[in-house]
Design a protein around this motif. Structure first.
Motif, PDB file in Angstrom:
ATOM      1  N   PHE A  47     -12.549 -29.841  51.488  1.00 33.53           N
ATOM      2  CA  PHE A  47     -11.800 -30.906  50.808  1.00 33.53           C
ATOM      3  C   PHE A  47     -12.708 -32.066  50.422  1.00 33.53           C
ATOM      4  N   LEU A  50     -14.201 -31.089  47.112  1.00 37.29           N
ATOM      5  CA  LEU A  50     -13.213 -31.244  46.048  1.00 37.29           C
ATOM      6  C   LEU A  50     -12.960 -32.714  45.733  1.00 37.29           C
ATOM      7  N   ALA A  51     -12.940 -33.555  46.776  1.00 38.02           N
ATOM      8  CA  ALA A  51     -12.695 -34.982  46.555  1.00 38.02           C
ATOM      9  C   ALA A  51     -13.855 -35.621  45.816  1.00 38.02           C
ATOM     10  N   GLN A  53     -15.750 -34.182  43.662  1.00 35.65           N
ATOM     11  CA  GLN A  53     -15.620 -33.739  42.282  1.00 35.65           C
ATOM     12  C   GLN A  53     -14.514 -34.506  41.561  1.00 35.65           C
ATOM     13  N   ALA A  54     -13.391 -34.775  42.277  1.00 42.88           N
ATOM     14  CA  ALA A  54     -12.289 -35.508  41.665  1.00 42.88           C
ATOM     15  C   ALA A  54     -12.682 -36.941  41.367  1.00 42.88           C
ATOM     16  N   THR A  60      -7.745 -35.753  39.650  1.00 41.50           N
ATOM     17  CA  THR A  60      -7.349 -35.425  41.022  1.00 41.50           C
ATOM     18  C   THR A  60      -6.387 -34.241  41.085  1.00 41.50           C
ATOM     19  N   LEU A  63      -7.512 -31.262  43.285  1.00 40.83           N
ATOM     20  CA  LEU A  63      -7.481 -31.651  44.700  1.00 40.83           C
ATOM     21  C   LEU A  63      -6.059 -31.641  45.230  1.00 40.83           C
ATOM     22  N   ARG A  64      -5.094 -32.153  44.438  1.00 39.31           N
ATOM     23  CA  ARG A  64      -3.708 -32.185  44.886  1.00 39.31           C
ATOM     24  C   ARG A  64      -3.148 -30.758  45.003  1.00 39.31           C
ATOM     25  N   GLU A  66      -4.830 -28.011  45.593  1.00 38.69           N
ATOM     26  CA  GLU A  66      -5.446 -27.344  46.746  1.00 38.69           C
ATOM     27  C   GLU A  66      -4.843 -27.828  48.059  1.00 38.69           C
ATOM     28  N   ALA A  67      -4.538 -29.158  48.103  1.00 40.42           N
ATOM     29  CA  ALA A  67      -3.906 -29.691  49.308  1.00 40.42           C
ATOM     30  C   ALA A  67      -2.518 -29.093  49.523  1.00 40.42           C
ATOM     31  N   VAL A  80      -5.911 -37.428  51.753  1.00 39.81           N
ATOM     32  CA  VAL A  80      -7.184 -37.852  51.155  1.00 39.81           C
ATOM     33  C   VAL A  80      -6.985 -39.269  50.618  1.00 39.81           C
ATOM     34  N   ILE A 144     -10.975 -38.083  54.555  1.00 33.60           N
ATOM     35  CA  ILE A 144     -10.033 -36.959  54.619  1.00 33.60           C
ATOM     36  C   ILE A 144      -9.546 -36.840  56.064  1.00 33.60           C
TER      37      ILE A 144
END
Length: 353
Positions: A47, A50-51, A53-54, A60, A63-64, A66-67, A80, A144
């Motif tokens: 995560f 991914l964060a 990268q966002a 985002t 990321l959302r 994937e969460a 996050v 995170i």
């Protein structure tokens, strides 16, 4: 003594098994906790990537999504936040204002990787909170937080603990069987020696014990006891034979002497009466002494026989025999002198069977 020896051996076995099982239980719980922690640390790193990268792209959405997939797949919560503690993505109901989350976020924004994890136990039901920073290792751009369920890991710990406990109980049972075998191996020869000593004390001649049981020291002791018992029995038998033979050999001459003295009763002069009376008294005293010796020999022989039968009730009774011809000859010889004086012939006849 058997109970005391078993108590000592079982206590030592229980302490040894406990000292082995307790650290194994702790190591099992620690290992399972570390496995859970490492698995969730890998999720934190995923995560965090991914964060980053966002934050770099300003998008985002991945990321959302994937969460949300993570929360639906594992049933755990993800949060996050950015450097200003504003929520970027959240799933599973975890919020920045939840108890215990704010300290973890603060630590992660300082570049730390806090771990509020204690070793799991079978009865653990509290979820595990883990946090990690978002950044390049120099500056934290966010944090995170994961809330991981411990129920599956706690159940795994419970199964492992059950296996350890069952193994400890099996080891304790094996130690109990071994302790009983050792106690029997050590104490059985002692019991036989005790029974042999009691039999020897009770008068059983030649009491013997097993020489091939127990440790070498007890086998040597049993061998020494058997030698001593044989020597004591032989000495007792020799003494009894000596007393019996002496009394029997002396009884016939004493009977003949008594007959001859009684035959002189009417022929003793008046002035010799005191000496004659003293002689008769001495003869009577010798007769009493012989009777006592015979009674003693008979009593010892009878006591030894009864003691031996008591120790071996299954053995057949020994037959008491005597030489009838010898007895008759001795009686004829003893009464011949009196028969001659009385004009009676004393002879041995045939005994009908």
């Amino acid at each position: 003594m058997r109970r005391r020896l078993l108590a000592v051996l079982l206590t030592f076995s229980a302490v040894a098994v406990t000292c082995f099982a307790v650290p194994l239980l702790a190591a099992t719980a620690q290992q399972r906790t570390q496995r859970l922690e490492l698995a969730r640390a890998a999720d934190l790193d995923w995560f965090a990537a991914l964060a980053r990268q966002a934050v770099a792209t300003g998008d985002t959405g991945p990321l959302r999504r994937e969460a949300q997939r993570y929360a639906s797949l594992y049933g755990e919560s993800v949060l996050v936040v950015d450097a200003r503690r504003s929520e970027i993505a959240a799933a599973g109901g975890l919020r920045a204002d939840d108890p215990g989350v704010a300290p973890l976020v603060d630590a992660a924004l300082r570049g730390q990787t806090p771990r509020r994890v204690s070793d799991l136990r079978p009865w653990t039901r509290e979820d595990m909170l883990l946090a990690g920073p978002i950044g390049d290792g120099i500056r934290a751009d966010g944090a995170i937080v994961l809330r991981a369920s411990t129920r599956a890991a706690a159940a795994d710990v419970a199964w492992r603990w059950a296996a350890v406990v069952l193994g400890a109980l099996a080891a304790l049972a094996a130690c109990a069987v071994l302790s009983a075998s050792v106690a029997r191996w050590l104490l059985r020869p002692l019991g036989e020696l005790n029974a042999g000593v009691q039999a020897l004390t009770a008068g059983a001649s030649g009491a013997q014990v097993t020489e091939r049981a127990g440790p070498p020291e007890l086998r040597d002791l049993a061998e020494s006891f058997n030698r001593m018992s044989r020597v004591v029995g032989e000495a007792a038998r020799t003494q009894a034979r000596l007393v019996a033979d002496a009394s029997h050999q002396l009884r016939n001459p004493m009977a003949a002497l008594r007959l001859r003295i009684d035959g002189l009763s009417g022929r003793v002069a008046e002035d010799a009466r005191p000496a004659y009376a003293a002689t008769v008294a001495e003869v009577e005293r010798l007769e009493d002494l012989l009777e006592g010796l015979l009674s003693l020999a008979t009593a010892e022989s009878r006591a030894t026989s009864l003691a031996a039968r008591a120790q071996s009730p299954g053995d057949p009774a020994e037959e008491e025999v005597c030489d009838l011809g010898t007895v008759v000859f001795e009686r004829v010889d003893a009464w011949s002198a009196a028969g001659v004086r009385a004009g009676v012939a004393v002879e041995a006849g045939e005994v009908a069977e």
